[in-house]
Design a protein around this motif. Sequence first.
Motif: not given
Length: 144
Positions: A71-73, A75, A114-119, A122
């Motif tokens: 969730r916080d990006g 990996t 709820r993760a950032n879709y951009g991350k 990537d």
Amino acid sequence: MAMAKRDEGKKVNSDINVTPMVDIMLVLLIIFMVITPMVNNKVSVDLPKVPEAIVLENANKEDAINVAVTRDGKTFVGGDQVNLDQVGDRVSAILAKKTDASADKTIYMRADMRANYGKVMDAIDALRAAGVSQLDLMTDNSAQ
């Protein structure tokens, strides 16, 4: 004068009592049943819920390559946290170790809902740049 014989040797019980051993084995079995699902998913993410999810049995195997985006990006490859630019190198190194032609070279992506879709994109781009041809996105069944 007669001698008295003692028959105490006939009363000895030589049976093994296995009840305590069975009790201990059942407790160990329950402990392993509870802990095993936690060991498989080293990184905790809330998977997106879909109505008709397909069960991917190979994702739970010991040698499956799991990539997770939290969730916080952050990996993760397996259980190790890596930078986004290291994802491709780490996965390609793991795939290079799989020399068996019948080995499963599928990468299983577990992204938090709820993760950032951009991350997430990537991470997928880094995997595609590393030469990954088979990528499965993990979801959870909403019917459960």
